[in-house]
Structures are given as C-alpha cells and as structure tokens.
Enzyme design. Structure first.
Site, PDB file in Angstrom:
ATOM      1  N   CYS A 114      -4.976  -0.320  -1.457  1.00 41.05           N
ATOM      2  CA  CYS A 114      -3.636   0.123  -1.821  1.00 41.05           C
ATOM      3  C   CYS A 114      -3.115   0.871  -0.609  1.00 41.05           C
ATOM      4  O   CYS A 114      -3.514   1.997  -0.344  1.00 41.05           O
ATOM      5  CB  CYS A 114      -3.636   1.041  -3.046  1.00 41.05           C
ATOM      6  SG  CYS A 114      -1.999   1.731  -3.374  1.00 41.05           S
TER       7      CYS A 114
ATOM      8  N   CYS B 286      -0.683   4.139  -1.802  1.00 42.52           N
ATOM      9  CA  CYS B 286      -1.310   5.376  -2.285  1.00 42.52           C
ATOM     10  C   CYS B 286      -2.735   5.094  -2.700  1.00 42.52           C
ATOM     11  O   CYS B 286      -3.629   5.083  -1.864  1.00 42.52           O
ATOM     12  CB  CYS B 286      -0.508   6.016  -3.408  1.00 42.52           C
ATOM     13  SG  CYS B 286      -0.029   4.925  -4.759  1.00 42.52           S
ATOM     14  N   SER B 287      -2.991   4.833  -3.977  1.00 39.84           N
ATOM     15  CA  SER B 287      -4.365   4.652  -4.421  1.00 39.84           C
ATOM     16  C   SER B 287      -4.421   3.845  -5.706  1.00 39.84           C
ATOM     17  O   SER B 287      -5.287   4.072  -6.537  1.00 39.84           O
ATOM     18  CB  SER B 287      -5.020   6.023  -4.641  1.00 39.84           C
ATOM     19  OG  SER B 287      -4.181   6.804  -5.479  1.00 39.84           O
ATOM     20  N   CYS B 288      -3.497   2.913  -5.898  1.00 36.13           N
ATOM     21  CA  CYS B 288      -3.516   2.085  -7.107  1.00 36.13           C
ATOM     22  C   CYS B 288      -4.847   1.338  -7.166  1.00 36.13           C
ATOM     23  O   CYS B 288      -5.321   0.821  -6.157  1.00 36.13           O
ATOM     24  CB  CYS B 288      -2.348   1.100  -7.094  1.00 36.13           C
ATOM     25  SG  CYS B 288      -0.745   1.944  -7.119  1.00 36.13           S
TER      26      CYS B 288
END
Lengths: 201, 132
Positions: A105, A108-110
C-alpha cells in the site's frame, strides 16, 4: 517516550491523549469501552494470517473454490466466515511459474485485515511502501527470495476499497495432504508476496 | 509463521507483536468502532492516515506508525466536530495529572486529577499534552 515508572503512575502523552479521546467519545455515546476491549482482543488473538492460510489451502485442494476465489474473492472468502469489518472488496492474485505477485500500500497501510490480521511493521514503514513498486525484485531479495529472471513480478497497490491476497503456488511433494496440513505451509509473507509457501519438511 | 532473516534496508521484526503499547490497540479499536458507527468511511480514513504517514520525518522503521494513526484520528474527529483539539489537550493534561496523583499499583481514574474540581468544560488551560 518515557517509561519511568519508579515513583508514581505516569501516562505518556500518547496514552493520555487516547484516554482523553475515549472519555469524550464514551460521553457522547459514540463508543462503548467494553466493545473497544472486544475489538482489541479480536485483533490480537482471533484474526490473523491463519485465516488467510485456510483460504489458500482450500484453494489448493478444491478447484471449484479456487475458481470462485479468482472470480469473486470477496464472496468466496466470506463463505468461510472471514468477512471484513470494513466492507472492503478482496481480490485474490495467484502466483504461477510465469508471474509472482507482491502486495503493497503505497498510500498508507491498507491491508486485508479479515484474512491476515494487522500488517507487520515493515509493511507500514516508508522503505517498503516506496521501494516495492520501484524495485520489487531487489526488495524480494532482501527478504531472502530470489526469483528466476524469467518470472515476472506484478505489484498490486492496495486501497481502502480493494485489498489483495496472494495465493502462493502449492509446494511439490504435498499430494494427498489435508487442508489443515497444507495450511501450515502458508505463511503471512507468502500471502503478501514477500515469501513463498514453506516446503514440506 | 515465517522467520527468515531481517532484510537489510527494510525494518526488522518479522514476527513482532501487533501492538507494542496498549494505547496503540485502543486507538486502533476506537477507529474501527467509530467506522462501525458510520462516523467516517474507510476512504476518508485512508486519506487522513496517508496525510500523516507521508509527512516528512516519518521514521523509516515505522515505529511511529501509531503516533501517525492517533494524529489522523484526532484530526478527523476535530474536522467532524466531535472532539476539538482544545478539549482533547485539556482532558489529556487532566489524565496526566490524574496518573501522577494515583499511587503506584492503583488504577488511574480521571477523578484522581487534583484539579478536577475546576471542571472540564472550561477553556483549555494552556497545559495541553504534547504530541500530535
């Protein structure tokens, strides 16, 4: 961050701010502290990569399920009761001799929480997020994974709406194995694409 | 679970715990609960989080990830008119004072704040908590 607990109690600034938010949100009826505890417990102990490993193992032994997973991963995964709280869509990407899949991702941090739990620290950190797209082969080598030059690497960039699960190739020498036994070979990193399924011991 | 060598140039800690401190778990769980309440969509959340984690100065080992998470949550709640920064600052300071006033080993309660009689609805007293 301070961890000086030798005299009296201390809340570090982050912990104090979290408590402040909890107080406000509870007073406004937006959260229930008991429900917060349940969510924490769920993500710490109940949801994790074992869920994803069962999905992969089922796809390895059940061709019909594999086809469903390829066609509509959201529904196929939900049929095993691993439904995402976020209502996000899932896509399963299958590794082959020709193509290796890698998930990142960049924004961000999906991450596919429902099947893998919460992401590891490196997944959320800037070096992986920036370099997985620019130099996937180099990143994989740093994870100890050197792929044949002929194998293409396809990088999938997750979003809040669409998250990916890598289905690694089934290791050789596992003919006739049960789903339970096969699931033991499926690591979290194999389902992100920074690793392969373990070889049978 | 895999346990290969930590990759050079990439952060170590392949099998580290999900949360390293309890407040991180609480901040995460509050976000999930507020989304369930319909306060924001995951798209809104991803935008808010991305803004924070992509600020210059984010640690390359990712240890400050939940600090960004908390900042994103605070800003989203402020933008939604749910919890303003001044209120959070004042209440965080009250929690810190309450912690200091609580003997070791006893649960920290907001009532233990020695200044709690001043009331919490007043203006921010300028001793706002650090961070964010």
């Amino acid at each position: 961050m301070s961890h000086d607990h030798d005299h009296d109690n201390e809340l570090d600034p982050f912990a104090a701010r979290v408590r402040a938010l909890e107080t406000i949100l509870t007073e406004k009826g937006l959260i229930d502290p008991a429900a917060i505890d349940v969510i924490v417990d769920t993500y710490e102990t109940k949801i994790g990569p074992r869920n994803g490993a069962k999905v992969v193992a089922k796809a390895w032994v059940d061709l019909e399920f594999a086809a469903w997973l390829k066609r509509d991963a959201t529904a196929a995964i939900a049929s095993l009761s691993y439904t995402g709280r976020q209502g996000e869509h899932m896509q399963a990407v299958f590794n082959s001799e020709a193509t290796h899949n890698l998930v990142v991702c960049t924004l961000c941090s999906c991450y596919p929480w429902s099947v893998l739990g919460l992401p590891p620290v490196w997944y959320k950190a800037p070096p992986y997020r920036s370099r997985a797209v620019i130099d996937p082969r180099g990143v994989l080598e740093e994870f100890g994974l050197t792929l044949p030059a002929a194998t293409k690497i396809r990088v999938w960039d997750s979003t809040a709406e669409l998250r990916y699960l890598v289905v690694p190739m089934r290791p050789e020498g596992t003919e006739g194995w049960s789903e339970e036994r096969l699931a033991e070979l499926v690591t979290r990193d194999a389902m992100i694409g920074t690793g392969l399924a373990k070889e049978p011991a | 679970m895999s346990r290969h060598e930590a990759a050079a140039g990439l952060p170590a800690g392949i099998d580290e715990p999900v949360f390293t401190e309890p407040w991180q778990a609480e901040a995460f769980a509050m976000t999930v609960a507020l989304h369930d309440k319909g306060l924001f969509s995951w798209g809104e959340w991803a935008d808010a989080l991305a803004t924070e984690v992509n600020r210059p100065g984010a640690a390359s080992d990712g240890h400050d990830y939940y600090e960004h998470w908390l900042a994103a949550l605070e800003k989203l709640l402020s933008a939604k008119g749910v919890a303003g920064k001044g209120d959070v600052d004042a209440l965080a300071a009250a929690w810190e004072r309450a912690a200091h006033a609580t003997p070791h080993g006893k649960p920290i309660l907001l009532e233990n704040d020695p200044r709690s009689t001043e009331g919490r609805s007043g203006p921010t007293n300028g001793r706002g908590g650090a961070g964010a």
